[in-house]
Design an enzyme around this catalytic site. Structure first.
Site, PDB file in Angstrom:
ATOM      1  N   HIS A  51       0.860  -1.155  -0.271  1.00  0.00           N
ATOM      2  CA  HIS A  51       0.206   0.023  -0.050  1.00  0.00           C
ATOM      3  C   HIS A  51       0.928   1.245   0.098  1.00  0.00           C
ATOM      4  CE1 HIS A  51      -3.653  -2.127   0.423  1.00  0.00           C
ATOM      5  NE2 HIS A  51      -3.245  -2.895   1.300  1.00  0.00           N
ATOM      6  N   LYS A  88     -10.361  -1.635   3.181  1.00  0.00           N
ATOM      7  CA  LYS A  88     -10.062  -0.706   1.889  1.00  0.00           C
ATOM      8  C   LYS A  88     -10.832  -1.085   0.832  1.00  0.00           C
ATOM      9  CE  LYS A  88      -5.394  -0.288   3.307  1.00  0.00           C
ATOM     10  NZ  LYS A  88      -5.434  -1.243   4.328  1.00  0.00           N
ATOM     11  N   CYS A 100      -5.569 -25.829 -13.650  1.00  0.00           N
ATOM     12  CA  CYS A 100      -6.117 -27.218 -13.184  1.00  0.00           C
ATOM     13  C   CYS A 100      -6.107 -27.279 -11.875  1.00  0.00           C
ATOM     14  CB  CYS A 100      -5.557 -28.297 -13.988  1.00  0.00           C
ATOM     15  SG  CYS A 100      -4.173 -28.923 -13.373  1.00  0.00           S
TER      16      CYS A 100
HETATM   17  C1  LIG Z   1      -8.380 -10.137   3.513  1.00  0.00           C
HETATM   18  C2  LIG Z   1      -6.930  -9.706   4.120  1.00  0.00           C
HETATM   19  C3  LIG Z   1      -6.344  -8.648   3.012  1.00  0.00           C
HETATM   20  C4  LIG Z   1      -5.185  -8.370   3.292  1.00  0.00           C
HETATM   21  N1  LIG Z   1      -4.476  -7.395   2.315  1.00  0.00           N
HETATM   22  C5  LIG Z   1      -3.450  -6.759   2.574  1.00  0.00           C
HETATM   23  C6  LIG Z   1      -2.556  -6.027   1.518  1.00  0.00           C
HETATM   24  O1  LIG Z   1      -2.941  -5.820   0.398  1.00  0.00           O
HETATM   25  N2  LIG Z   1      -1.512  -5.362   2.122  1.00  0.00           N
HETATM   26  C7  LIG Z   1      -1.047  -5.335   3.262  1.00  0.00           C
HETATM   27  O2  LIG Z   1      -0.067  -4.777   3.522  1.00  0.00           O
HETATM   28  N3  LIG Z   1      -1.704  -6.301   4.269  1.00  0.00           N
HETATM   29  C8  LIG Z   1      -2.893  -6.787   4.022  1.00  0.00           C
HETATM   30  N4  LIG Z   1      -3.376  -7.620   4.722  1.00  0.00           N
HETATM   31  C9  LIG Z   1      -2.874  -7.695   6.286  1.00  0.00           C
HETATM   32  C10 LIG Z   1      -1.521  -8.933   6.280  1.00  0.00           C
HETATM   33  O3  LIG Z   1      -1.929 -10.031   5.406  1.00  0.00           O
HETATM   34  C11 LIG Z   1      -1.513  -9.262   7.597  1.00  0.00           C
HETATM   35  O4  LIG Z   1      -1.078  -8.006   8.294  1.00  0.00           O
HETATM   36  C12 LIG Z   1      -0.018  -9.928   7.897  1.00  0.00           C
HETATM   37  O5  LIG Z   1      -0.192 -11.221   7.017  1.00  0.00           O
HETATM   38  C13 LIG Z   1      -0.048 -10.326   9.309  1.00  0.00           C
HETATM   39  O6  LIG Z   1       0.966 -11.389   9.359  1.00  0.00           O
HETATM   40  P1  LIG Z   1       1.441 -11.813  10.694  1.00  0.00           P
HETATM   41  O7  LIG Z   1       2.603 -12.503  10.748  1.00  0.00           O
HETATM   42  O8  LIG Z   1       1.116 -10.961  12.018  1.00  0.00           O
HETATM   43  O9  LIG Z   1       0.215 -12.991  11.080  1.00  0.00           O
HETATM   44  P2  LIG Z   1      -0.040 -14.515  10.532  1.00  0.00           P
HETATM   45  O10 LIG Z   1       0.348 -14.738   9.268  1.00  0.00           O
HETATM   46  O11 LIG Z   1      -1.306 -15.073  10.855  1.00  0.00           O
HETATM   47  O12 LIG Z   1       1.161 -15.284  11.416  1.00  0.00           O
HETATM   48  C14 LIG Z   1       0.990 -15.722  12.821  1.00  0.00           C
HETATM   49  C15 LIG Z   1       1.243 -16.927  13.249  1.00  0.00           C
HETATM   50  O13 LIG Z   1       1.259 -17.293  14.471  1.00  0.00           O
HETATM   51  C16 LIG Z   1       1.316 -18.753  14.531  1.00  0.00           C
HETATM   52  N5  LIG Z   1       0.679 -18.871  15.697  1.00  0.00           N
HETATM   53  C17 LIG Z   1      -0.586 -18.500  16.531  1.00  0.00           C
HETATM   54  N6  LIG Z   1      -0.659 -19.005  17.594  1.00  0.00           N
HETATM   55  C18 LIG Z   1       0.514 -19.619  18.024  1.00  0.00           C
HETATM   56  C19 LIG Z   1       0.862 -20.607  19.110  1.00  0.00           C
HETATM   57  N7  LIG Z   1       0.224 -20.869  20.323  1.00  0.00           N
HETATM   58  N8  LIG Z   1       2.038 -21.223  19.070  1.00  0.00           N
HETATM   59  C20 LIG Z   1       2.734 -21.347  18.076  1.00  0.00           C
HETATM   60  N9  LIG Z   1       2.460 -20.408  16.739  1.00  0.00           N
HETATM   61  C21 LIG Z   1       1.227 -19.820  16.895  1.00  0.00           C
HETATM   62  C22 LIG Z   1       0.178 -19.068  13.434  1.00  0.00           C
HETATM   63  O14 LIG Z   1       0.276 -20.330  13.061  1.00  0.00           O
HETATM   64  C23 LIG Z   1       0.597 -17.950  12.294  1.00  0.00           C
HETATM   65  O15 LIG Z   1       1.574 -18.862  11.362  1.00  0.00           O
HETATM   66  C24 LIG Z   1      -4.700  -8.431   4.440  1.00  0.00           C
HETATM   67  C25 LIG Z   1      -5.436  -9.244   5.404  1.00  0.00           C
HETATM   68  C26 LIG Z   1      -6.469  -9.960   5.088  1.00  0.00           C
HETATM   69  C27 LIG Z   1      -6.882 -10.699   6.197  1.00  0.00           C
END
Ligand SMILES: Cc1cc2nc3c(=O)[nH]c(=O)nc-3n(C[C@H](O)[C@H](O)[C@H](O)COP(=O)(O)OP(=O)(O)OC[C@H]3O[C@@H](n4cnc5c(N)ncnc54)[C@H](O)[C@@H]3O)c2cc1C
Length: 476
Positions: free
Chosen positions: A49, A249, A437
């Site tokens: 973004h 968004k 596929c």
């Molecule tokens: C519909 C949608 C559209 C989006 N579009 C955009 C975009 O276009 N651009 C942008 O910048 N952002 C976007 N985002 C936001 C972005 O995808 C997230 O902010 C980002 O992926 C978050 O990453 P994370 O590592 O914080 O969380 P996650 O990827 O969810 O990782 C968290 C990890 O913690 C692990 N975990 C949880 N609990 C435990 C536990 N007790 N023990 C061990 N492991 C655990 C999980 O298994 C997981 O792998 C979007 C999000 C969504 C849902």
């Protein structure tokens, strides 16, 4: 005893680990899943973004801008597919210009310098398939598209190559703290550390609660998508948004870095943090709203659908900082959009927070920000491909016909620093099974290659870890 344990191998945890791997520290990342990027980081819009949307002064605004500015360098260092396509917010009535002006001012306050409001003629020149009803738009040249799995995987691989450890299928279930040491109960035994970073996405409130911290809640907000075949990939040239709503968004239409067309997401608050199902109602909503921007969107091109869950925090902003109950527990929580864009900047910020809370950051002279580049067969020129086949005939054996993925590519994905261990992990690393596929032809062959490379029988090869085996019994 680790200096730092990071819970969560999504894009947030990966960039925190990568940042910390610059220093002389023992670092462990744990994740409950069988691969990195199995949470929200694998199912999102994949947009970098520009940064005009977030409220000025928030962490979302600050880290979006910083992450956006870092992304070109990061994508080069980490060999991640990234294109700065630009984005458009289109309006269907001339009155919309007031809202676009507001977004532009907000963007300016956040530090997005190159925003421009454009009229219908310029819009149609840039996007011939845009709706005739679109009369004005906000153009943000600094927005882009990226591959979210590559970004996460390669950041984590780089951290591991710089000394961090990664334990998958390692779920945290309890935290205790005594004499400046955290004791973590996990499915892989007790782990001890001096600092704990909570990057657990949707479950970061559960992790905080394990340490007695009830200061925030995370609520899942689902977003559904449809993905169209590559023949529709050039239907639009940029990311096409409509005006944002209070839930996000809005529905966008965008090319992906691999040449598909992505349409979505809607936004639905739900209770179940595991519900990534798609619904015909949700997908119809997405298609109908997208058709306001691009009326000729052809649903015959849809090859798959999926949903992602936003980790919507109760504070309305990213929650990054020490826990109120223990300043050695650092949260990187509530990382909803623009979390993918902001991830490299979140990594920097978390390292800084750790330092301010007593962690000594001593530079590691041999830190290397680069990962080894791998050119898949499909990206080789004809002469390069011929040369590659001469060296290794596996480059000449196409396994996934839709995406032109060879046996050599699949073997390489299994032999990477964080190698694929199941069919979906191969798919995310190579694109085998991501074409028209959807793995109908190549999955059995991928099972075969995994079985041979990992030295396990076919029946033990899984789709995505755990018990998701393909074959129950070996047939004679
Ligand atoms: C519909 C949608 C559209 C989006 N579009 C955009 C975009 O276009 N651009 C942008 O910048 N952002 C976007 N985002 C936001 C972005 O995808 C997230 O902010 C980002 O992926 C978050 O990453 P994370 O590592 O914080 O969380 P996650 O990827 O969810 O990782 C968290 C990890 O913690 C692990 N975990 C949880 N609990 C435990 C536990 N007790 N023990 C061990 N492991 C655990 C999980 O298994 C997981 O792998 C979007 C999000 C969504 C849902």
């Amino acid at each position: 005893m680790y200096d730092v344990v990071v819970v969560g191998a999504g894009v947030t945890g990966a960039f925190i680990a990568r940042e910390l791997s610059k220093y002389r520290l023992s670092i462990l990342v744990i994740d409950k899943e069988s691969d990195v990027a199995m949470g929200t980081s694998k199912a999102n819009s994949a947009i970098v973004h520009a940064g005009y949307d977030a409220v000025p002064g928030t962490l979302k605004a600050l880290l979006n801008i910083r992450g956006n500015k870092m992304m070109k360098r990061i994508s080069e260092e980490l060999d991640v597919s990234f294109k700065m396509t630009g984005s458009l917010v289109v309006c269907f009535s001339k009155d919309g210009i007031f809202e676009l002006e507001e977004l532009k001012i907000r963007g300016f306050k956040n530090g997005v310098e190159d925003l421009e409001i454009i009229g219908a003629d310029r819009l149609r020149e840039m996007e011939p398939n845009i709706s005739p009803n679109a009369v004005v738009a906000l153009y943000a040249p600094s927005a882009g598209i990226i591959c979210p799995y590559e970004l996460t995987l390669h950041a984590m691989e780089n951290a591991v190559e710089n000394g961090a450890e990664l334990k998958l299928e390692c779920e945290l279930s309890g935290i205790s703290y005594d004499r400046e040491v955290f004791r973590l109960e996990t499915t892989k035994g007790v782990i001890e550390c001096r600092y704990l970073v909570n990057a657990a996405g949707l479950y970061s409130d559960t992790v905080a609660e394990m340490a007695g911290d009830h200061s925030f809640r995370i609520n899942p907000r689902k977003g559904e998508y449809v993905l169209l075949d590559k023949i529709y990939g050039s239907f639009v040239n940029r990311v096409i948004f409509q005006l944002p709503t209070d839930k996000g968004k809005g529905v966008l239409v965008t090319p992906t870095v691999d040449g598909n067309l992505l349409v979505g997401p809607n936004a639905e608050d739900i209770d179940d943090k595991t519900d990534t199902s798609t619904t015909s109602r949700g997908l119809s909503e997405v298609i109908n709203v997208a058709r306001l921007s691009v009326p000729s969107l052809d649903t015959r091109g849809i090859i798959t659908s999926f949903a992602g869950l936003r980790a919507t925090g109760s504070t309305g902003d990213f929650i990054i900082g020490p826990s109120p109950v223990n300043n050695k527990l650092i949260h990187a929580a509530g990382i909803e959009s623009p979390g993918l864009t902001a991830a490299p900047a979140i990594g920097e910020m978390v390292a800084d927070v750790l330092k301010k809370n007593g962690l000594k950051l001593e530079d590691k002279p041999d830190y290397c920000p680069y990962i080894e580049k791998y050119t898949p067969s499909r990206k080789m020129s004809e002469s390069q491909w011929n040369e590659a086949v001469k060296k290794d005939p596996a480059h000449g054996r196409i396994v996934c016909r839709c995406e032109k993925i060879t046996e050599a590519d699949i073997v390489a994905s299994i032999r990477r620093t964080i190698g694929a261990r199941n069919v979906d992990a191969v798919k995310r690393r190579t694109r085998a099974g991501m074409g028209r596929c959807q793995g109908g032809f190549c999955s059995p062959r991928v099972v075969e290659i995994l079985s041979k490379e990992l030295g396990i029988p076919f029946e033990e090869v899984t789709k995505s870890g755990g018990k998701s085996v393909f074959l129950l019994k070996k047939t004679k």
